[in-house]
Design a protein around this motif. Structure first.
Motif, PDB file in Angstrom:
ATOM      1  N   ARG A 196      -7.343  13.631  -0.276  1.00 28.95           N
ATOM      2  CA  ARG A 196      -7.178  12.298   0.121  1.00 28.95           C
ATOM      3  C   ARG A 196      -8.242  11.326   0.631  1.00 28.95           C
ATOM      4  O   ARG A 196      -8.368  12.319   1.382  1.00 28.95           O
ATOM      5  CB  ARG A 196      -5.901  12.134   0.995  1.00 28.95           C
ATOM      6  N   GLN A 222       0.956  -1.461   0.246  1.00 30.32           N
ATOM      7  CA  GLN A 222       0.080   0.086  -0.222  1.00 30.32           C
ATOM      8  C   GLN A 222       0.612   1.473  -0.088  1.00 30.32           C
ATOM      9  O   GLN A 222       1.944   1.154   0.952  1.00 30.32           O
ATOM     10  CB  GLN A 222      -1.040   0.049   1.627  1.00 30.32           C
ATOM     11  N   SER A 271     -13.213  -2.756   6.132  1.00 29.36           N
ATOM     12  CA  SER A 271     -13.260  -2.625   4.447  1.00 29.36           C
ATOM     13  C   SER A 271     -14.326  -2.721   4.015  1.00 29.36           C
ATOM     14  O   SER A 271     -15.649  -3.468   4.494  1.00 29.36           O
ATOM     15  CB  SER A 271     -12.761  -4.180   4.180  1.00 29.36           C
ATOM     16  N   LEU A 320      -7.081   6.435   7.258  1.00 28.41           N
ATOM     17  CA  LEU A 320      -6.694   7.423   6.418  1.00 28.41           C
ATOM     18  C   LEU A 320      -5.933   5.990   5.210  1.00 28.41           C
ATOM     19  O   LEU A 320      -5.244   6.148   4.349  1.00 28.41           O
ATOM     20  CB  LEU A 320      -5.941   8.930   5.519  1.00 28.41           C
ATOM     21  N   TRP A 321      -5.238   5.131   6.266  1.00 28.21           N
ATOM     22  CA  TRP A 321      -4.629   3.922   6.167  1.00 28.21           C
ATOM     23  C   TRP A 321      -5.629   3.000   6.513  1.00 28.21           C
ATOM     24  O   TRP A 321      -5.117   1.815   5.455  1.00 28.21           O
ATOM     25  CB  TRP A 321      -3.215   3.813   6.779  1.00 28.21           C
ATOM     26  N   GLY A 322      -6.644   2.463   6.586  1.00 29.94           N
ATOM     27  CA  GLY A 322      -7.334   1.723   7.272  1.00 29.94           C
ATOM     28  C   GLY A 322      -7.182   0.743   8.217  1.00 29.94           C
ATOM     29  O   GLY A 322      -8.060  -0.037   8.076  1.00 29.94           O
ATOM     30  N   ALA A 381     -10.215   7.777   2.212  1.00 29.22           N
ATOM     31  CA  ALA A 381     -10.238   6.266   2.526  1.00 29.22           C
ATOM     32  C   ALA A 381     -11.742   6.130   3.010  1.00 29.22           C
ATOM     33  O   ALA A 381     -12.118   6.656   3.998  1.00 29.22           O
ATOM     34  CB  ALA A 381      -8.755   5.833   3.419  1.00 29.22           C
ATOM     35  N   THR A 382     -12.293   4.845   2.546  1.00 33.00           N
ATOM     36  CA  THR A 382     -13.306   4.362   3.166  1.00 33.00           C
ATOM     37  C   THR A 382     -13.049   3.010   4.212  1.00 33.00           C
ATOM     38  O   THR A 382     -11.798   2.923   4.476  1.00 33.00           O
ATOM     39  CB  THR A 382     -13.992   3.785   1.752  1.00 33.00           C
ATOM     40  N   GLU A 383     -14.492   3.406   4.624  1.00 33.23           N
ATOM     41  CA  GLU A 383     -14.616   1.995   6.162  1.00 33.23           C
ATOM     42  C   GLU A 383     -16.144   1.764   6.325  1.00 33.23           C
ATOM     43  O   GLU A 383     -17.018   2.723   6.140  1.00 33.23           O
ATOM     44  CB  GLU A 383     -14.165   3.085   7.850  1.00 33.23           C
ATOM     45  N   GLN A 397      -5.133   8.958  -5.167  1.00 35.56           N
ATOM     46  CA  GLN A 397      -5.514   8.403  -3.943  1.00 35.56           C
ATOM     47  C   GLN A 397      -4.180   7.311  -3.807  1.00 35.56           C
ATOM     48  O   GLN A 397      -4.016   6.346  -4.607  1.00 35.56           O
ATOM     49  CB  GLN A 397      -6.800   7.938  -4.038  1.00 35.56           C
ATOM     50  N   THR A 398      -4.471   7.019  -2.775  1.00 29.54           N
ATOM     51  CA  THR A 398      -3.147   5.938  -1.817  1.00 29.54           C
ATOM     52  C   THR A 398      -3.921   4.599  -2.572  1.00 29.54           C
ATOM     53  O   THR A 398      -4.633   3.655  -3.311  1.00 29.54           O
ATOM     54  CB  THR A 398      -3.748   5.103  -0.288  1.00 29.54           C
TER      55      THR A 398
END
Length: 973
Positions: A481, A61, A156, A149-151, A483-485, A86-87
């Motif tokens: 930037r 990642q 997920s 932002l990194w999970g 990220a999802t959750e 994005q990442t």
């Protein structure tokens, strides 16, 4: 009333099992790093990793802020990321090796506080080895990446095959499978059902708290309900029906004591009051919106702008785009204004409500919800086009920042071929793709009494899969930037709207399509964490820089006010058109296009750079095409980045649409640089990513352009890079590009084309795939010569799939153990014959599940470069004891159904993802042995530690034959 305290440990007991695994690439997130002061221009970061035991998978990642960066593993560039991407996540198993490994990051900064972050997770037999960027990389440590932002520690949003696309059907009042909802949510939160709809209360689609603190809920058919919460907010004390002539209110907001509604089936926006006698009073039509009602008049949000109350209204592509009595901020060069208008969703603003209408952005499909961030900028969750699922031009559901004047690319084109590619360099890029879902409402968490970081996040509702998704955002220039959750999921939980109460809790309603509705409250019951998020040095600098960048961005959003660097528009184009920030480029080009012509209709300047050549091409003026092409043909690919390559291809494609003859006359000059690009794309094994797309997507676009230009080199290029790909979107793009090609064929490339064409009927896609094949096949077959028709007679029509019979059973020789094969795997053991090993690979049935080179199936782990990860001893141990270590994605599933039956096997990923049937292969060596299980009937499922690979596979082979097999695996071809 039911109170359900939820945690992940209850998944199996409530029947909502294994929704999706947590994604934690390390026990802690990586740190942002950058070079020391003596190496600021082209920093290089290096770290070694020693892997002492065999490993199964390795996941990388990587994020690059305000820089272009490339990751190398053992001397091979594997990933290249442009600024403002994005990442990225990438499987790098095949580049790592057992023993010593070297990771290198090479970066090139752009304007802003540059930094990179990386984590690597290597799954071994009994543990996972993690590597993250930190000060050990001989770099300046700029603080940890925010975990959200990194999970890290987040669940997920990836969907497993067990997820039922039709779960909402279980919420139908007449469904035979109707049942009480079951939930999972982030630990520390609880969900409470406050009220289920009574039979006479309809299905619910929109909600808002009125000025008295009562909850107003609109019915899907007609009318509203007003609910009074009990003093303890644990139940509904009173429900008052509110009759109304307005039909299907999808958007509902409070403006003072008044209410404003988007009434979809009434085809307009209305303002009204609710009197003390529960009747609608002072109803006023603010504006009619003609069109159809499917993807219609959706959500509303109210805000204060320049001291005035304004309303934002989001509309789907069934509504006619208004062109009269409205200020239009979108570019005058969009094709909708130059040709027959195509349907597209759009965003409106009106201030005061019902006056001074503005068209802010367009190019949407069906964005149901809308909300504003703390800066007053609108966000939405836009739908996909299920018809195009599985096609190379399909784009998933996505979170969008609705840039003023922005064009997000979508135009209704269902069932029309050649297809439209909605994402182009001249379209506004998304914030982040979500994937399979059915978007409904969105809401920022600013008013919620939730812990950080949820108060700063965007909550997005997925109606189909019954989910509430969290989108965490951090400013990066004029963009974010993200990220999802997964925050909340239920079965069924067909969520339609969300709002915040005065108590700081979240209130959700379910409904739609005449399903059973309910009102839920979600609140935080864990230990409250009110402290502000602690930001590292890089995050602090990134936010400061982004504030400055957004001021520049805002100055460009109103084209009539913007002036590039204070210079007259007839002298220069906006310098921001060359910005590394994709949103700044978009805003600058929009300002330029708005003033592209002088009062006499002449272009204000001669375009020189790619961004303003793109603007010139978008005018679609045939007289301008020769001048544009003269500049384009001189472009040097060796000096261009991925974004520029996408723009170059788009410019030529627009010129070809505008003036095919002009392009044809310069075809040789255009094909020369294009063939240089083809060679680079074919030779590269690096995955490149830019805001405009990936190198994989560029290969498809290049092939399509070569097809339009009639290049003789296309068949060879398409066969090697697309037709022989294992990705169906590649194959479909190759077939589309080749459909009219009559030159440049060899027997091998023609065979590749026909094999890929016959594969289409077995591909997985939406309703558009069969008609696409029907449209495509006769065009391809028409290009065959008489000789080719004879030579490939067996490939002119798809043939039934035949299952290769199992080889005859071999005589059992002995039960091999690892010590008995020391002479085969020891370091100085003689190697066998790889050619003979290929026969053993087939006869031992390995080829049924494993791929080596281009041979074999992709059911089990890829073995092409297995010798980099496994020694000869490790290989033998894995074959003799397959259950010793089984990678998670290759494990067998044990499934329990409502009738008490237990099924075991491997889930077959192929099939229509919308199907309510789960396909299970019960014998890995016999792929034809499958059963179908109704997903609604599944009560539990668990991945086992058992490998699908049978034990004793080598017991019928001699020691020398095993030696040959190892030689074949070591060769890896």
């Amino acid at each position: 009333m039911r109170l359900i305290l939820l945690c992940s440990l209850l998944i199996a007991s409530c029947g909502l099992v294994n929704l999706s695994p947590s994604v934690t690439l390390a026990a802690e997130p990586p740190h942002w790093i950058w070079s020391s002061v003596d190496q600021p221009d082209k920093p290089v970061f290096t770290r070694r990793l020693h892997l002492t035991s065999p490993f199964q998978t390795a996941q990388l990642q990587f994020a690059a802020d305000f820089c272009q960066a490339t990751v190398e593993i053992n001397g091979q560039a594997v990933l290249s990321v442009a600024p403002y991407c994005q990442t990225q996540s990438l499987d790098v198993t095949r580049w790592l090796q057992r023993g010593e490994n070297e990771l290198v990051i090479r970066a090139l900064p752009v304007e802003g506080p540059s930094a990179v972050a990386l984590s690597l997770a290597v799954q071994q037999q009994n543990e996972t080895t993690y590597l993250i960027t930190d000060k050990e990389w001989q770099a300046t440590d700029l603080g940890a990446v925010l975990p959200e932002l990194w999970g890290t520690g987040r669940r997920s949003i990836a969907l497993s095959p067990f997820e039922n696309y039709e779960q909402w059907q279980q919420a139908k009042t007449d469904s035979p499978h109707k049942a009480a909802p079951k939930f999972w949510t982030v630990p520390g939160f609880e969900i409470q059902e406050l009220r289920a709809a009574r039979p006479d209360e309809g299905s619910w689609i929109s909600c808002v708290f009125d000025s008295q603190g009562k909850l107003l809920i609109s019915r899907e058919d007609q009318g509203l309900l007003r609910m009074t919460l009990a003093a303890d907010r644990q139940s509904i004390a009173n429900v008052e029906p509110i009759p109304s002539t307005l039909k299907e209110i999808r958007g509902l907001v409070r403006v003072g004591d008044d209410l404003v509604a988007n009434a979809n089936n009434s085809k307009g926006m209305y303002r009204f009051q609710i009197a003390a006698d529960e009747t609608v009073q002072a109803e006023t039509e603010l504006r009619q919106f003609p069109g159809n009602v499917g993807h219609g008049r959706n959500d509303l949000v109210v805000a204060t702008l320049d001291g005035k109350q304004v309303i934002y209204s989001i509309q789907g592509d069934s509504v006619d785009v208004p062109r009269e009595n409205i200020r239009d901020y979108t570019s005058p060069l969009t094709e909708s204004k130059r040709k027959e208008q195509k349907r597209e969703g759009f965003l409106l603003r009106t201030a005061p409500p019902g006056k001074n209408w503005e068209l802010l952005s367009a190019g949407l499909r069906n964005p149901y919800g809308i909300d504003l961030d703390q800066k007053g900028e609108p966000f939405t969750f836009d739908a996909d086009n299920e018809f195009d699922m599985g096609m190379p031009w399909y784009r998933p559901t996505r979170i969008l920042h609705l840039l003023t004047g922005g064009d997000h690319g979508y135009r209704e084109s269902t069932g029309k071929f050649p297809p439209r590619f909605h994402d182009q360099p001249d379209h506004t890029p998304p914030v982040i793709d979500i994937g399979r879902s059915s978007p409904t409402s969105v809401m920022f968490g600013y008013q919620l009494k939730f812990p950080q970081p949820y108060r700063q996040a965007l909550f997005a509702l997925d109606w189909t899969y019954g989910r509430v998704i969290v989108v965490h955002l951090a400013p990066r220039g004029a963009t974010w930037r993200a990220a999802t959750e997964l925050f909340l999921q239920g079965r069924p939980l067909n969520v339609t709207d969300v709002t915040a109460g005065s108590d700081g809790d979240m209130y959700l309603i379910t409904g739609g399509r005449k399903t059973q509705s309910a009102l839920y409250r979600v609140r935080f019951v864990g230990k409250q964490a009110n402290a502000a998020i602690e930001l590292g040095a890089h995050e602090e600098e990134a936010r400061k820089f982004s504030h400055e960048q957004r001021q520049k961005f805002a100055s460009l959003l109103h084209p009539d006010k913007a002036s590039p660097a204070g210079a007259p528009r007839d002298v220069v184009a906006p310098p921001e058109m060359a910005s590394a920030d994709p949103l700044v480029r978009q805003a600058a080009r929009l300002a330029y296009e708005t003033h592209y012509f002088d009062p006499n209709g002449k272009p204000i300047r001669t375009p020189e750079t790619l961004p303003d050549l793109l603007a010139a091409a978008r005018t679609r003026r045939p007289d301008d095409v020769p001048r544009i092409l003269e500049r384009v043909k001189l472009w040097k690919w060796q000096e261009s980045d991925l974004s520029s390559q996408f723009i170059w291809v788009r410019i030529v494609q627009l010129c070809h649409e505008t003036s095919p003859d002009a392009v044809e006359s310069r075809k040789v000059d255009l094909l020369s640089p294009l063939l240089v690009l083809c060679r680079e794309l074919e030779a590269s094994t690096t995955k490149e990513v830019a805001p405009e797309g990936t190198s994989d997507e560029l290969r498809r676009r290049v092939a399509l352009l070569m097809g339009e230009l009639g290049s003789k080199s296309l068949p060879a290029f398409a066969a090697r890079t697309l037709l022989n790909s294992s990705v169906q979107e590649d194959q479909l793009a190759g077939l589309l590009a080749l459909r009219n090609a009559r030159e440049g064929w060899t027997p091998e490339t023609r065979r590749s084309e026909l094999v890929a064409l016959n594969n289409v009927s077995r591909m997985v896609g939406g309703a558009g795939l069969p008609p696409f094949e029907k449209w495509l096949r006769p065009q391809i077959l028409a290009t065959l010569s008489e000789e080719e028709n004879k030579a490939f007679a067996d490939l002119l029509e798809p043939q039934p799939v035949t299952v290769e019979p199992l080889p005859p059973p071999r005589k059992h020789l002995q039960k091999w153990t690892l010590p008995e094969l020391v002479s085969v795997y020891e370091d100085d053991a003689s190697l066998g014959d790889a050619k003979l090993g290929a026969v053993i690979f087939r006869d031992a049935l390995c080829v049924r599940c494993h791929r080596v080179g281009l041979r074999g199936a992709a059911v089990g782990p890829e073995l092409t470069q297995v010798s980099r990860r496994f020694s000869r001893r490790d290989m033998l141990e894995s074959i003799l004891s397959p259950n010793l270590s089984v990678a998670e994605n290759y494990r067998m599933e044990t499934i329990l159904t409502e009738d008490g039956k237990v099924h075991s096997g491997r889930v077959v990923a192929e099939g229509d993802y919308r199907s309510e049937k789960l396909v299970l292969n019960t014998d890995p060596l016999r792929p034809e042995l499958i059963i179908e299980i109704d997903k609604k009937q599944i009560t539990d499922h668990r991945a086992t530690q058992t490998s699908p690979m049978p034990s004793g596979l080598l017991d019928s082979f001699t020691r020398d034959e095993i030696r040959h097999l190892l030689a074949y695996l070591l060769a890896g071809q």
